[in-house]
Enzyme design. Structure first.
Site, PDB file in Angstrom:
ATOM      1  N   ALA A  18      -5.699  -4.234   7.229  1.00 28.70           N
ATOM      2  CA  ALA A  18      -4.957  -3.446   8.229  1.00 28.70           C
ATOM      3  C   ALA A  18      -3.976  -4.294   9.023  1.00 28.70           C
ATOM      4  O   ALA A  18      -4.247  -5.443   9.364  1.00 28.70           O
ATOM      5  CB  ALA A  18      -5.893  -2.721   9.188  1.00 28.70           C
ATOM      6  N   GLY A  19      -2.824  -3.686   9.303  1.00 32.60           N
ATOM      7  CA  GLY A  19      -1.823  -4.295  10.164  1.00 32.60           C
ATOM      8  C   GLY A  19      -0.672  -4.984   9.468  1.00 32.60           C
ATOM      9  O   GLY A  19       0.335  -5.304  10.092  1.00 32.60           O
TER      10      GLY A  19
ATOM     11  N   LYS B 296     -16.019   0.042   0.420  1.00 30.77           N
ATOM     12  CA  LYS B 296     -15.393  -0.423   1.653  1.00 30.77           C
ATOM     13  C   LYS B 296     -15.932   0.454   2.778  1.00 30.77           C
ATOM     14  O   LYS B 296     -15.671   1.654   2.817  1.00 30.77           O
ATOM     15  CB  LYS B 296     -13.870  -0.312   1.572  1.00 30.77           C
ATOM     16  CG  LYS B 296     -13.172  -0.753   2.857  1.00 30.77           C
ATOM     17  CD  LYS B 296     -11.698  -0.399   2.838  1.00 30.77           C
ATOM     18  CE  LYS B 296     -11.098  -0.675   4.212  1.00 30.77           C
ATOM     19  NZ  LYS B 296      -9.726  -0.135   4.336  1.00 30.77           N
TER      20      LYS B 296
ATOM     21  N   GLY C 115      -2.246   0.809  10.064  1.00 34.19           N
ATOM     22  CA  GLY C 115      -0.947   1.469   9.996  1.00 34.19           C
ATOM     23  C   GLY C 115       0.058   1.014  11.027  1.00 34.19           C
ATOM     24  O   GLY C 115       1.177   1.538  11.075  1.00 34.19           O
TER      25      GLY C 115
ATOM     26  N   ASN D 115      -2.296  -0.681   2.702  1.00 38.37           N
ATOM     27  CA  ASN D 115      -1.876   0.614   2.165  1.00 38.37           C
ATOM     28  C   ASN D 115      -0.523   1.000   2.748  1.00 38.37           C
ATOM     29  O   ASN D 115       0.487   1.042   2.057  1.00 38.37           O
ATOM     30  CB  ASN D 115      -2.929   1.676   2.458  1.00 38.37           C
ATOM     31  CG  ASN D 115      -2.646   3.017   1.789  1.00 38.37           C
ATOM     32  OD1 ASN D 115      -3.489   3.884   1.750  1.00 38.37           O
ATOM     33  ND2 ASN D 115      -1.455   3.228   1.234  1.00 38.37           N
ATOM     34  N   THR D 116      -0.494   1.242   4.061  1.00 36.88           N
ATOM     35  CA  THR D 116       0.737   1.711   4.697  1.00 36.88           C
ATOM     36  C   THR D 116       1.883   0.723   4.534  1.00 36.88           C
ATOM     37  O   THR D 116       3.040   1.132   4.388  1.00 36.88           O
ATOM     38  CB  THR D 116       0.488   1.976   6.194  1.00 36.88           C
ATOM     39  OG1 THR D 116      -0.622   2.859   6.338  1.00 36.88           O
ATOM     40  CG2 THR D 116       1.711   2.604   6.848  1.00 36.88           C
TER      41      THR D 116
END
Length: 260
Positions: A189-190, A102, A163, A211-212
């Site tokens: 993301a997001g 990635k 995040g 992830n977050t």
């Protein structure tokens, strides 16, 4: 069509799950492993900078991830130049990690938006060196097309800043990207909650990476399960085909034979 028959294919590799998850921000490695299990994810991304490659077997993060169960996706998080990102990928490969990478080349620390100029430069080098490149990029169809033309195996446009948990801020650009490229489109993301993941998948994209959204939840294990369900539900809804949006009502019961 069941989810079981619907595979995600990246560079000839088949995956049953369309959810990819990260390994950062968990309270413990044990919590991380449990979240990975219930998420159903098969592709797990790891920041190369977080891994002490010299300490394998001594509590290194990679020691907790079963390579027979998961496909490892090393990432270049924290890199701000093409040279730094390329060097990081080379180090990962030399240490025995995957050629599937990635690619992240960030523009600044405040927004963590990608630096597309440096990203394109790094992607060209890595593809020539035989890496299978999955680039984190902006939701720009032109940039995504250029990445495909370079030879990237997928494109990973952001849904919102890393995040942020803001969800899919520009679904129309994501739709255009999906129409523009032939390689898989993975929103990266997001994503902040399960509905964000479902909305992303309902657009017809090929997968979601987060992830977050899981690790930062009050209960990461429960959220991992919710994201698992949301990605599958969103994909199935896309395949099923939603009804068109209309301004006025349409009766759901037949009007033939009504009394009076």
């Amino acid at each position: 069509m069941s989810n079981a028959a619907d595979k995600l294919v990246i560079a000839g590799r088949e995956f049953s799950s369309r959810l990819m998850v990260g390994t950062g921000k968990y309270a413990s490695n044990e919590q991380m492993i449990k979240a990975l299990e219930v998420s159903g994810a098969e592709i797990i991304t790891v920041a190369v900078r977080r891994v002490n490659l010299a300490d394998r077997g001594k509590g290194c993060l990679l020691d907790f991830i079963d390579p027979k169960k998961y496909t490892l996706l090393p990432n270049t998080a924290g890199c701000y130049t093409a040279d730094d990102a390329v060097r990081t990928c080379r180090l990962a490969r030399e240490a025995g990690m995957s050629d599937l990478v990635k690619l992240e080349v960030l523009g600044d620390e405040k927004t963590l938006f990608p630096d597309n100029e440096e990203l394109l430069k790094a992607a060209k080098i890595l593809v020539k060196e035989g890496f299978t490149v999955l680039p984190y990029t902006s939701d720009d169809p032109i940039v995504c097309k250029k990445l495909e033309d370079i030879g990237c195996a997928a494109v990973m446009p952001l849904g919102a800043p890393i995040g942020s948990g803001l969800g899919i801020r520009n679904p129309y650009n994501i739709l255009i990207i999906k129409e523009t490229v032939k390689v898989p489109v993975i929103v990266d993301a997001g994503v902040g909650t399960a509905s964000d993941a479902a909305i992303a998948m309902e657009l017809g994209i090929d997968g979601v990476l987060m992830n977050t959204g899981i690790a930062g939840a009050r209960d990461p294990i429960a959220m991992a399960e919710a994201m698992n369900m949301a990605v599958r539900a969103g994909r199935l809804a896309y395949l099923a085909g939603r009804i068109p949006k209309k301004l006025y009502a349409t009766a759901s019961s037949p009007i033939e034979g009504m009394i009076g």
